[in-house]
Design an enzyme around this catalytic site. Structure first.
Site, PDB file in Angstrom:
ATOM      1  CE  LYS A   1      11.134 107.710   8.797  1.00 47.23           C
ATOM      2  NZ  LYS A   1      11.519 108.048  10.102  1.00 47.23           N
TER       3      LYS A   1
ATOM      4  CB  THR B   1       4.210 117.216  11.923  1.00 46.72           C
ATOM      5  OG1 THR B   1       4.757 116.663  10.752  1.00 46.72           O
ATOM      6  CG2 THR B   1       3.503 116.222  12.811  1.00 46.72           C
TER       7      THR B   1
ATOM      8  CE1 TYR C   1      10.480 110.306   6.052  1.00 41.15           C
ATOM      9  CE2 TYR C   1       8.919 108.609   5.382  1.00 41.15           C
ATOM     10  CZ  TYR C   1       9.175 109.517   6.239  1.00 41.15           C
ATOM     11  OH  TYR C   1       8.473 109.667   7.328  1.00 41.15           O
TER      12      TYR C   1
ATOM     13  CG  ASN D   1      10.530 112.027  16.884  1.00 41.03           C
ATOM     14  OD1 ASN D   1       9.546 111.783  16.120  1.00 41.03           O
ATOM     15  ND2 ASN D   1      10.658 113.449  16.696  1.00 41.03           N
TER      16      ASN D   1
END
Ligand code: NAD
Length: 258
Positions: free
Chosen positions: A162, A193, A158, A90
């Site tokens: 992914k 978050t 990023y 994660n």
């Protein structure tokens, strides 16, 4: 329903956000949880909360991008808890400076790829043999909705990382399906978050994001953790190799409601 009794779960980046909520939920569902964190204090916080609530958890301090540290982290997990059944890769970062391909400095590119992609690879490299020895289990690798959609507000390293996680997970799922290991790529939409809150602190940027989400709001980390629990448990016994989207409808939408 989603019992994890008798299972050991190794969760990277579980000192915060999605990882922490998943650690809480898995512990409540009966798993022994290993919190793998580079931030010792944050990891300790998750472990203490689980233990205070009567669950079982322990901490390994490791940087997911470090080969030797990840080897030792998985080894410590098996030594302490007797095996490994759930591997939740994660941990991920989304640093300032990750922008368009033209602007993004090479060191930012490399840092993001090292944590988000190599970190998942190392988790699998050391986790899979431990899971095979433990009789199989479930791997959940965190990708993102950006693995399947492009954004004009670019975050090139990023997004590339992914996409790599998504493709790698599919291949792992196929390769190990007959050996009792399932692997799914979790693809969350935007989640409230710390990782995203800083980026969305500008109301205009936030509004621009929200307009694309049919549900009109960010996810809560707990809503993602519920999906993780499903994928981790035997309830999802025929689910493998999926692009598991938990995105409030983003990838289904062309025009969103007013
Ligand atoms: P977060 O920042 O709240 O938590 C990430 C945790 O990972 C932190 O505790 C951090 O210390 C840890 N970490 C970072 N680098 C590490 C490393 N090298 N080694 C070990 N631990 C490390 O983030 P989050 O929002 O919960 O994100 C979790 C995952 O979900 C990430 O992979 C992220 O890319 C992905 N994701 C998040 C969102 C979102 O909107 N928040 C959306 C899609 C996907």
């Amino acid at each position: 329903m989603h019992s994890l009794d008798g299972k050991t779960a190794f969760i990277t980046g579980s000192g915060s956000g999605i990882g922490r909520e998943s650690a809480f939920l898995m512990a409540k569902s009966g798993a022994q949880v290993v919190v793998c964190e580079r931030d010792e204090e944050a990891g300790r916080g998750t472990v203490d909360t689980i233990v205070d609530e009567g669950g079982t958890a322990s901490l390994v301090v490791a940087d997911v991008s470090d080969d030797a540290q990840m080897a030792e982290a998985v080894e410590a997990t098996c030594r302490r808890h007797g095996g490994l059944h759930i591997l939740f890769n994660n941990a991920g970062i989304f640093p300032d400076g990750d922008g368009s391909p033209v602007e993004t400095p090479l060191d930012i590119w490399q840092w993001v790829i090292d944590v988000n992609l190599k970190g998942v690879f190392l988790g699998c490299k050391y986790g899979i043999p431990a899971m095979l020895e433990s009789g199989g289990g479930s791997i959940i690798n965190t990708a993102s909705f950006v693995a399947v959609m492009g954004a004009a507000t670019s975050q090139i390293a990023y997004t590339a990382s992914k996409g790599g996680v998504l493709a790698m997970t599919r291949e792992i799922a196929v390769e190990y399906a007959r050996q009792g290991i399932r692997a799914n790529a979790l693809c969350p939409g935007p989640v409230r978050t710390p990782l995203l809150e800083e980026f969305l602190s500008d109301p205009a940027v936030k509004a621009r994001r929200l307009v694309h989400i049919p549900m009109g709001r960010l996810a809560e980390a707990e809503e993602i953790a519920n999906a993780v629990l499903f994928l981790a448990s035997d309830t999802s016994s025929y689910v493998t190799g999926t692009t598991f989207l938990v995105d409030g409808g983003i990838t289904a939408s062309y025009v969103t409601p007013e």
